[in-house]
Design a protein around this motif. Sequence first.
Motif, short mmCIF file in Angstrom:
data_model
loop_
_atom_site.label_atom_id
_atom_site.label_comp_id
_atom_site.label_asym_id
_atom_site.label_seq_id
_atom_site.Cartn_x
_atom_site.Cartn_y
_atom_site.Cartn_z
N ILE A 257 0.87 -1.18 0.00
CA ILE A 257 0.00 0.00 0.00
C ILE A 257 0.90 1.22 0.00
CG2 ILE A 257 -1.64 1.31 1.38
CD1 ILE A 257 -2.43 -1.41 2.65
N MET A 258 0.60 2.21 -0.82
CA MET A 258 1.39 3.43 -0.79
C MET A 258 0.93 4.29 0.40
SD MET A 258 1.83 6.31 -3.78
CE MET A 258 2.29 5.15 -5.04
N PRO A 259 1.83 4.57 1.33
CA PRO A 259 1.40 5.32 2.52
C PRO A 259 1.10 6.78 2.18
CG PRO A 259 3.75 4.84 2.59
CD PRO A 259 3.23 4.16 1.37
N ILE A 260 0.38 7.40 3.10
CA ILE A 260 -0.10 8.75 2.86
C ILE A 260 1.03 9.72 2.53
CG2 ILE A 260 -0.13 9.18 5.35
CD1 ILE A 260 -2.61 10.67 2.83
N ARG A 287 -10.26 -5.18 0.56
CA ARG A 287 -9.25 -5.21 1.59
C ARG A 287 -9.85 -5.99 2.75
NH1 ARG A 287 -4.74 -3.44 3.86
NH2 ARG A 287 -5.22 -2.43 5.82
N GLY A 290 -9.11 -4.48 8.13
CA GLY A 290 -9.14 -3.03 8.10
C GLY A 290 -9.99 -2.55 6.95
N ARG A 291 -10.15 -1.24 6.89
CA ARG A 291 -10.98 -0.66 5.84
C ARG A 291 -10.21 -0.53 4.53
NH1 ARG A 291 -14.84 2.98 6.96
NH2 ARG A 291 -13.79 4.72 5.97
N ILE A 293 -8.36 1.16 1.53
CA ILE A 293 -7.52 2.36 1.51
C ILE A 293 -8.17 3.36 0.56
CG2 ILE A 293 -5.21 3.19 1.00
CD1 ILE A 293 -5.29 1.08 3.21
N TYR B 16 -14.72 1.95 15.50
CA TYR B 16 -13.31 2.10 15.08
C TYR B 16 -13.18 3.05 13.89
CZ TYR B 16 -13.05 -0.79 10.80
OH TYR B 16 -13.17 -1.29 9.52
N VAL B 17 -14.24 3.10 13.08
CA VAL B 17 -14.21 4.02 11.94
C VAL B 17 -14.33 5.46 12.42
CG1 VAL B 17 -15.33 4.69 9.80
CG2 VAL B 17 -15.12 2.26 10.38
N TYR B 20 -10.98 6.32 13.81
CA TYR B 20 -10.03 6.47 12.71
C TYR B 20 -10.21 7.82 12.02
CZ TYR B 20 -9.19 6.03 7.63
OH TYR B 20 -8.88 6.27 6.32
N ASP B 21 -11.47 8.15 11.72
CA ASP B 21 -11.74 9.42 11.04
C ASP B 21 -11.25 10.61 11.89
OD1 ASP B 21 -12.86 8.48 8.72
OD2 ASP B 21 -14.91 8.47 9.48
N LYS B 24 -7.36 10.75 11.99
CA LYS B 24 -6.84 11.15 10.67
C LYS B 24 -6.99 12.66 10.48
CE LYS B 24 -8.22 10.07 6.07
NZ LYS B 24 -8.69 9.03 5.13
N GLN B 61 -5.42 0.65 10.90
CA GLN B 61 -5.79 1.28 9.63
C GLN B 61 -4.89 2.49 9.36
OE1 GLN B 61 -7.91 0.09 7.47
NE2 GLN B 61 -7.87 1.78 6.01
N ALA B 64 -1.66 1.25 8.18
CA ALA B 64 -1.73 0.76 6.79
C ALA B 64 -1.69 1.92 5.81
CB ALA B 64 -3.00 -0.06 6.59
N GLU B 65 -2.38 3.01 6.17
CA GLU B 65 -2.41 4.15 5.25
C GLU B 65 -1.20 5.05 5.42
OE1 GLU B 65 -6.17 6.16 5.07
OE2 GLU B 65 -7.31 4.29 5.23
N PHE B 67 -0.33 6.97 8.17
CA PHE B 67 -0.41 8.14 9.06
C PHE B 67 0.35 7.90 10.36
CE2 PHE B 67 -4.07 8.78 6.32
CZ PHE B 67 -3.96 10.11 6.02
#
Lengths: 477, 477
Positions: A257-260, A287, A290-291, A293, B16-17, B20-21, B24, B61, B64-65, B67
């Motif tokens: 996954i390409m990170p932010i 995915r 987790g949610r 991306i 969890y969402v 997460y929101d 973020k 999450q 993974a992204e 952050f």
Amino acid sequence: MLLLPKLDHHSEIPMYVQLYDYLKNEIVAGRIPEQSRVPSVRKLADFLGISTTPVELAYNQLVAEGFLVSRPRSGYVVHSLPDPYGKLGSGGPPFAKVRRSPLRDEKEFAYDFHLSKNDFSHFPFQIWRRLYNESLKEEQKQLLFYGDPQGEAGLRQEIAAYLYQFRGVKSAPDQIVIGAEQHQLLSILSLLLREHSLRIGVENPGYPLLPSTFRQHGYEVVPISLAEDGIQIGELYESGVRIVSVTPSHQFPRGMIMPIAKRLQLLEWANDVNGFIIEDDYDGEFRYHGRPIPSLQGLVPSSRVVYLGGFSQVLAPALCIHYLVLPESLIDWYDQLYDQTLFEQASSRLHQRTLQLFMERGYLGKHVRKMRNLYRKKHDVLIRSIQEHFREKAEIIGRDAGFHLLLRVNSPYSEKELLQLARGAGIRISSATYTWLHSPVQERKEFLLGFGGIEIDRIEEGIKRLKEVWFDGNDGS
Amino acid sequence: MLLLPKLDHHSEIPMYVQLYDYLKNEIVAGRIPEQSRVPSVRKLADFLGISTTPVELAYNQLVAEGFLVSRPRSGYVVHSLPDPYGKLGSGGPPFAKVRRSPLRDEKEFAYDFHLSKNDFSHFPFQIWRRLYNESLKEEQKQLLFYGDPQGEAGLRQEIAAYLYQFRGVKSAPDQIVIGAEQHQLLSILSLLLREHSLRIGVENPGYPLLPSTFRQHGYEVVPISLAEDGIQIGELYESGVRIVSVTPSHQFPRGMIMPIAKRLQLLEWANDVNGFIIEDDYDGEFRYHGRPIPSLQGLVPSSRVVYLGGFSQVLAPALCIHYLVLPESLIDWYDQLYDQTLFEQASSRLHQRTLQLFMERGYLGKHVRKMRNLYRKKHDVLIRSIQEHFREKAEIIGRDAGFHLLLRVNSPYSEKELLQLARGAGIRISSATYTWLHSPVQERKEFLLGFGGIEIDRIEEGIKRLKEVWFDGNDGS
């Protein structure tokens, strides 16, 4: 000239056709010489004992096709045929005997780890048939005609809403271009970007369809290496390209996954070089832990990202519906391309309408959630099986998403031998070598294992067999 | 750092969402500074009075992204974002407000002489639905997957048999390449012929899609004039091209038939220059007085003719099924192109299978015969109406076949004025100017009148109104 056609009064072939065939053959064979006059309609009809109508029809047809010429007062004359069939040969067998093997391997495998196969046992057959039948009705028969070349407006609206909800893509329906399959949409895209630059950077390794399509349109393709977290931004700057294609949500084939942070760097790069990013989100919905991306496209209000998606993975390839989301700056180019070409939409309006209804009524969201759970289970079984049976003999590269993972094997056998052993044991896997733009010097022995299509209770057995034929010298015989 | 998320325990959005929101957004806004450590999972869970699971999922999450970074022993640390959203802007509205007029004129006309519209009131709705439902069944669910990139073998067999019976085309199923629409098939063809020559001769006037597609692939397009009986063979030799595209059965747009002598000359030309002929047989099934003109392809056992056809006119454009018949000498090139690109078939397998059943069971032959009779009646009414109302004021060019004729008008008005008058009176016709590769110096005032789609009892009224607004100054107001 003696005309003696064998006319069969009881045949299903109309009299005039029999006569036409006879006369044509006589002319072609040279038995009725060039420039000679054929009998008048009345005379031939009398001679053959039939009415004048079939004779007239036969003569008219021969005139239309150019075998006879009708001359005022002299009647019908046989036209001179330049170098008649003699030199070129006449007729030939009705069916040429061209035969070759089909383009794609049709073998059935006991353990089918096909790279991109879906599980169709949960396809909503009944709902889809019902909605198709609802779309194809006499009352809306105009749906059978050519539609909007860009794709049906109603479907484009549904796609825009779906992409926002599921992938964080921000788009207006007028930015969406529907097509039947990726090669065709990539061809359009390569035409749209041609004025911008004729060089494109691609992930190496990556999905080969995109570079080959752009090459067909005269682009130079520049491979850009991958770091652990995705494409090398430094190399991208150095390459001097102004267009790049990436798979940020799930790199193909390596699954990172390409990170932010890198996403923002990439968007900055596009700003710096006045460039475009093609985001290929081929399986972004899937995915498993987790949610999903969120897309790169929706990250910032950028006019530099072209988003590429479709319904092959989410529903089924046979529906033939894919799409591009164009940035605003490319829409005028698209309109110009249309004006120059006047192409038609390649994706069937009937399927577009059916999909629109399917989405409007909430079936797609439900289907995606259901399939995600199903594929998650298969994914988990595959990972567990590999860990259990291969242990330190293999490494799993890329997980938690999509329809495949990459298996790197430590083995004295060559890649080719490993593939043959698998095939011999009834196991379909494929080499990842084709994803490299330049084959790496050292053989990598990395294999793509898809888990979407295989039945869940075949997975462990397949992996066990694979380990056996590769490592235990057990070829099952 | 004070983390005070507003968590709604009754929301449909999972805990969890929500978390997460919140996290973020705080990171993106810079309220949680780079490199700072966030509380451990246990601590944050205690602080918020929730279980550890949602906190762990939210952190995972964010990792993974990209952050957060998970550091052994020091827990989760906020990753530094390069030039964060500040410069690029964050978010933006969910839907951009891109709006423009659709690519194609959607106006409804009282008298619709659309160039290529079919009469869909006789489409076999019920049969097609039944056969589609028969094709889309759980028992044959593999039909939902990718099929033969060249088109389904069963359909190609049916097409070969059909073409032999109806058009005299001689081909093996392996010579047939199926596609969704013409632009895509012509793109493939232009790639196949590229090694042969990058110049192509086309009929002028002619159908513009072909030259524009070949131009997109880097070809030089050479217009070749028409004689009364079709393309000028002398000019073709002089042009030096080695590929030519023709419409021998019914020239588009002028409607002439290429006589047998000229067909043989053309085949000789192809032999002489070692060239290829593209035979576009877009509406060859529809000839109204006399039999259809057999194809050029089947005339001699030549390896120099590429035949182009489809089911848009015969059945409906929305099915998206067209095809090429390749000469044997091009099949290897096609296989190579496939190997280089790995494209997928663009025409839906479900529709291909449905059409195969439709043909196997004899429905297509019946449908063609029925539609031929229907279109013949419309054709005859149109001719009669024009003769009756226009008399010496207009000339009919091209008749007895297809879906249109050309009307040449003697009028002091300009072409543009004539089109506006027609439009104002609710009559759709189109100018033939776009069929010329170079606009002729003198305005021709030639208009394409289609008769396929209009209801038969609207034809005469439409022609009467057209004559009135053009010649009697009666604009209906």
